[in-house]
Design a protein around this motif. Sequence first.
Motif: not given
Length: 67
Positions: A21-46
Motif C-alpha cells: 500500500e505504501l509503495f502503490g503496488d496494489a493500485k493496478y490490482e484494485r484498478y483491474v478489479a474496478h474495471l471488471r465490476v464497473a466496466h466489464p466490456d472495457a479492455p484491461v491494460p497491461d
Amino acid sequence: MRRLVRAIGAGGARLRWFCRELFGDAKYERYVAHLRVAHPDAPVPDVRTFWREHYAEQDRNPGARCC
C-alpha cells in the motif's frame, strides 16, 4: 510454538500489505478489479500501460504534490 509461528506469519502478512500500500503496488490490482465490476466490456491494460497512464495523469494534474 505454533502460536508463535502463526503470530510471526500474521505479522509478516501485515508488513507485506503495508509495504504494498505504501509503495502503490496494489493500485493496478484494485484498478483491474474496478474495471471488471464497473466496466466489464472495457479492455484491461497491461501493467506497463497502467503505470505509464497513471504517471502521465499525475504530471497533467499534480494536485497536492510538492514537486
